[in-house]
Every structure is written in C-alpha cells, then in structure tokens.
Design an enzyme around this catalytic site. Structure first.
Site, PDB file in Angstrom:
ATOM      1  N   ILE A 167     -30.937  43.608  47.357  1.00 45.59           N
ATOM      2  CA  ILE A 167     -30.657  42.242  47.796  1.00 45.59           C
ATOM      3  C   ILE A 167     -30.934  42.152  49.296  1.00 45.59           C
ATOM      4  CG2 ILE A 167     -28.941  40.397  47.864  1.00 45.59           C
ATOM      5  CD1 ILE A 167     -27.466  41.860  45.622  1.00 45.59           C
ATOM      6  N   GLU A 168     -31.910  41.344  49.661  1.00 44.97           N
ATOM      7  CA  GLU A 168     -32.324  41.266  51.058  1.00 44.97           C
ATOM      8  C   GLU A 168     -32.542  39.816  51.478  1.00 44.97           C
ATOM      9  OE1 GLU A 168     -35.271  44.100  52.402  1.00 44.97           O
ATOM     10  OE2 GLU A 168     -35.292  45.040  50.415  1.00 44.97           O
ATOM     11  N   GLY A 169     -32.748  39.634  52.783  1.00 43.12           N
ATOM     12  CA  GLY A 169     -33.065  38.308  53.311  1.00 43.12           C
ATOM     13  C   GLY A 169     -31.979  37.298  53.011  1.00 43.12           C
TER      14      GLY A 169
END
Length: 536
Positions: free
Chosen positions: A184-186
């Site tokens: 899970i990024e950004g």
C-alpha cells in the site's frame, strides 16, 4: 516509494521491442551456480559464496529462539526481460514474492499482472503458472504481492465489496497461496474507504481458508522513514487490524529516505533506525488495541525491504556490505522477514559506472558480483513462506480491560477531566502520558495527520502495581470538612485524610477525589498524586 519498479509501466515484450534500451543491461553471471538449491546453500556455509553470509549463519546458531528471519525477495513478474525465478541458477532464494497484481485498467474489479496481463494471459504469455509449479516442485514457495505505487490496487479501484472479495479469492485459489502481501503506497495509505473494503475482504477470505484447512497469512508492506511509519501508514495498520484481519506482520520499505544530494547517507544506519522506530510504533499500537506483545514478538512481526543498489534518491545506495549488516540485524533481533527489491536487479550494470548514478530495473548500479545480494539474504535461517513459526495477531473481540482505581498505579482516565502536559493515566490496562493539554480524547483512539493523538503509550500496567498514594504538601490542616459549614476563599479542610483549600465561597460541595482535580472544582488539593507532572 518503489519508483524504479513502478515508473516503468508493465508492457508485453512483443508490444515494446525497445523496452530494454532505456536501461543498462546486467552482465551475464561470471560462473554458473549449482543446480540444486541445497548445493548453493552448502557453498554459502562453506564460505565459497558472497562474503558475510557465514557470519549470518553462525548467528543463527547462537542468537536464540527468536532468530527465525526468512528471506523472500521480490520478482517483478512483467518486467522485460522475463526473470526466471524458478531456475536455481538465476535465483538462489527458495521463496519469492511475485509482484505486482493490480486492478485491470478495463475492469476495476478484475485482477491483472501489472495492468497488462490477466491471470490467463500471464499463464500463456509469461508461462507464469508453469514456472510457479516448477519452483514448488524444487521445494520453493511463492508469496503474491498486490498493489505497488504504479497502477491501482484492487481495493482502491473496486468499490463493490462482493466483487473485490471475489477478486482476492480468485488470486488465492488460482495460485493456491498461503501468504498475501498487500503493498500500500502513495495516496492509498490514506484512502480509508479502500482500507476498510480491503480489510473486510481479507477477513472473509481468512475465515474461508481457515475453514478449509488452508490458513491465509497477510502482510502489509508500507513506506517508512527513519522516524518510523507515516501517520497514514500507521493508520492503515490500525484500520486493517480493527477490520478483523489476522495480520502476520508489517513489512517496511527501507529505501528512498529523501537524503540530500551529495550527503552520502549511511543506508544501513537509516534502515535500522527506521526498523527500531517501527518496533516502538507497533508495540504501542497493539497495546492501544488491547494486545500486549513482548519485544521479540513484535520483532517477529516486522519485515524489511531495501532497494538493493542505487535507490530512486540519487544520494542513496544500498551496498552489499549494507545487506550483510541488515542480515545480521535481522537475525540478532528475530526480524520476521527480509525482502529486497528486486531479484531482477541483483547484477552489476554493464560498463564503467563507478562514479555515475545508474537507475535501472535490471541491474543494481553498485559494484557487486552477480547475485551477491541474494547470496547474503539466502543465508537467513527462516523457513518457507508462512511457516516461520510465528502466528498472526488478531485483535480480541472481548471487552477492553476494566481499570480498577484500587490497583491502577496512576489515575484512571476520565472523559471530563482536564489533563496537562506530562500527566500520566491508566486506560484499559495501559499507562499513557499526555503530550500536551487535552480533554475528552480517548487515549486508545487513533490520531491522524490533521488531528494527532495527544497521548503517548508508556506501557502496560504490571500485575503487582498498586493504587497511587497522594502526598500532602502541607501538614498543619486538621479541621474536617463539614457539609453544613459555609466556607470562604482560603479556608482549609481535611477530607478522606487529605488537605484541601477553598478556591471560593461554597457550602455543601464536597472536595473531589477524582484525579486530576480540575480548576473548576471549589476545592484545590494541597497534595500531589502520582502521575502529575513535576513542576518547579
């Protein structure tokens, strides 16, 4: 965070014949390795592999029962040229994390590899299913990684809960996996709606797989700074746990720390600092949620993923020596997992680039022998994916611990009390300290970037601790409080063995015994209570 793996959109080789010209090609291995993985590990133990691995293996025998770290490097499945992860000559790792499954651009609720291949297309064009079978036949295992920085993760794109659950179920069943890695990024880390959808889907799948006798392990992979997880990242962990997911651990991306140009940062030091900070954050988070874990238990639920070689930040380079240091740190602390981005990059770049920053998806950009990073991490002593001897953690369904003022070492938190900076309280069996003045904020509640929590976790209440004993600051008060007397400002009385002084005229208002005693109470305490900050 993983921009070098994410900035290149997944493409089919036949669609982009010039895809590789943008990057420096890796050199071919200088020598061929043994076909058998066991033979490769024997070479490592014998000291014939990359330097430093023997020391790590030695630590395995002496570091104690918590030293169960295992290596599961990432492979960019859709990157050209195809990385033959199933071939022990190209990959000494027994387990791999295959990346990345994302939402299909044409169907938000359908899984795809890199937005370019459906599972069926990946089987036909990339021989993915066949290569997975070959890896397993040789004793290896896969972990599936869903998400990443580029493209859109399924829970973000798909807002239909039933279809989202079906999409995850399709992946789990098709590839018969026991471990899912959610990268899970950004902006996805702060997308609460998608976090909740994802948690519900994973909770459902875990229940189904448990009933079928095939438990599903879940990891979260999140960005990290030297100071630890971001506020949003920590919130993502909490939302996942509160959503009922039995979380195996949190894998932090120890990379791209944002070092200034020309600063020559110590990547190993920054990485271990980030891991120590994450350890404290997760210890505190689990306490807030009613789960008390020992320090080794928390370490076993943390993973580290460096970007080997040149990072996206020009000043940052993670060397083979850094890898050895991280491997030793992992074994000494019982880190649950060590990954790397990526096996595709574990080779020197062609040409002379000793003083040139080289960003490449297919070579590291630092001096190294082919597979040098893999050799270091392959020496970690843990078992196959999902079998490292650590259990997932679920948040208990039972009611929180009921605090007893007779045994709590500090006052029990009250909704209406006014707390000053430094005040210590007990709530649900945990000691907290106020970071600044506050009122009405549940100490166990989560904060966020715009509204951070005013409470820091100190630790759990011990079984032998007792109620706080107030200490009088005066000794000349003898008159007992009388509900029938009229008192004026400055009058002093004793009440339940403690001295008080009247703040204003009052009658029939008994002095408060609920701590802290607020400034709106008619009686000022002439004593101190454990937990109150020391003032000069």
């Amino acid at each position: 965070m993983l921009t070098d793996r994410a900035t290149q959109q997944a493409v089919r080789p036949e669609d982009d014949p010039l895809a590789d010209l943008e990057w420096q090609e890796p050199e071919a291995p200088a020598e061929r390795l043994s076909w058998l993985r066991l033979g490769f590990l024997f070479l490592l133990v014998a000291g014939l592999g990359a330097g430093g691995t023997v020391a790590v293996l030695h630590l395995r025998d002496t570091a104690g029962p918590t030293a169960k770290s295992w290596a599961v490097p990432y492979v960019d499945v859709t990157l050209t040229p195809t990385f033959e992860f199933q071939d022990p000559e190209a990959n000494p790792a027994n387990d791999v994390a295959l990346a990345f499954v994302v939402a299909d651009p044409k169907d938000n609720c359908a899984p795809s590899w890199g937005g370019a291949y459906s599972p069926d297309e990946a089987a036909a064009s990339l021989e993915l299913d066949r290569r997975i079978s070959q890896l397993r036949a040789a004793g290896g295992s896969i972990m599936l990684s869903v998400g990443g920085l580029t493209n859109t993760e399924l829970a973000v794109a798909c807002t239909d809960q039933a279809k989202l659950t079906d999409a995850y179920r399709t992946l789990v069943e098709r590839y018969d996996i026991s471990t899912l890695d959610l990268d899970i990024e950004g902006t996805a880390t702060a997308d609460v709606a998608s976090l909740q959808r994802r948690a519900l889907a994973l909770k459902t799948l875990q229940a189904e797989r448990e009933a079928a006798g095939k438990p599903l392990t879940v990891w979260l992979t999140l960005p990290v700074a030297p100071q630890g997880l971001t506020v949003d990242g920590l919130g993502a962990v909490r939302t996942t746990l509160e959503g009922g997911v039995k979380l195996r651990g949190v894998n932090v991306m120890t990379m791209d720390f944002g070092s200034a140009p020309g600063s020559n940062p110590d990547m190993l030091a920054l990485s271990t600092q980030a891991l120590q900070a994450t350890h404290k954050q997760l210890t505190d988070l689990y306490l807030r949620l009613g789960v008390q874990l020992t320090s080794p238990q928390v370490w076993s639920r943390i993973g580290a993923t460096p970007m080997i070689g040149q990072n996206d930040v020009d000043a940052e380079r993670f060397t083979v020596a850094d890898a050895r240091g991280l491997a030793e740190f992992a074994v000494e602390n019982g880190l649950g997992r060590v990954s790397m981005w990526s096996l595709n990059r574990d080779a020197p770049c062609r040409g002379t680039f000793a003083n040139v920053v080289v960003h490449s998806n297919t070579c590291s950009g630092v001096p190294q022998e082919p597979l040098a990073f893999s050799a270091v991490f392959a020496g970690l002593p843990g078992g196959a994916v999902g079998t490292s001897g650590r259990e997932s953690v679920a948040i208990p369904d039972q009611a929180p611990t009921v605090d007893d003022p007779a045994t709590s070492p500090y006052p029990v938190w009250r909704l209406t009390a006014q707390y000053v900076s430094g005040y210590k309280i007990v709530w649900h069996g945990v000691v907290y300290e106020a970071k600044w003045a506050n009122q009405g904020v549940d100490p166990s509640a989560a904060g966020d970037g715009s509204n951070p929590t005013p409470w820091s976790v100190i630790g759990p209440v011990g079984p032998a601790e007792k109620a706080p004993k107030p200490t009088p600051t005066v000794t000349d008060v003898t008159e007992a409080w009388n509900p029938n007397d009229m008192y004026v400002r400055g009058d002093r009385v004793m009440f339940e063995g403690l001295p008080y002084q009247s703040r204003w005229s009052n009658k029939g208002d008994a002095p408060s015994t609920e701590y802290p005693i607020g400034p709106d109470e008619p009686w000022q305490p002439l004593f101190t209570v454990p937990g109150e900050p020391v003032t000069n």
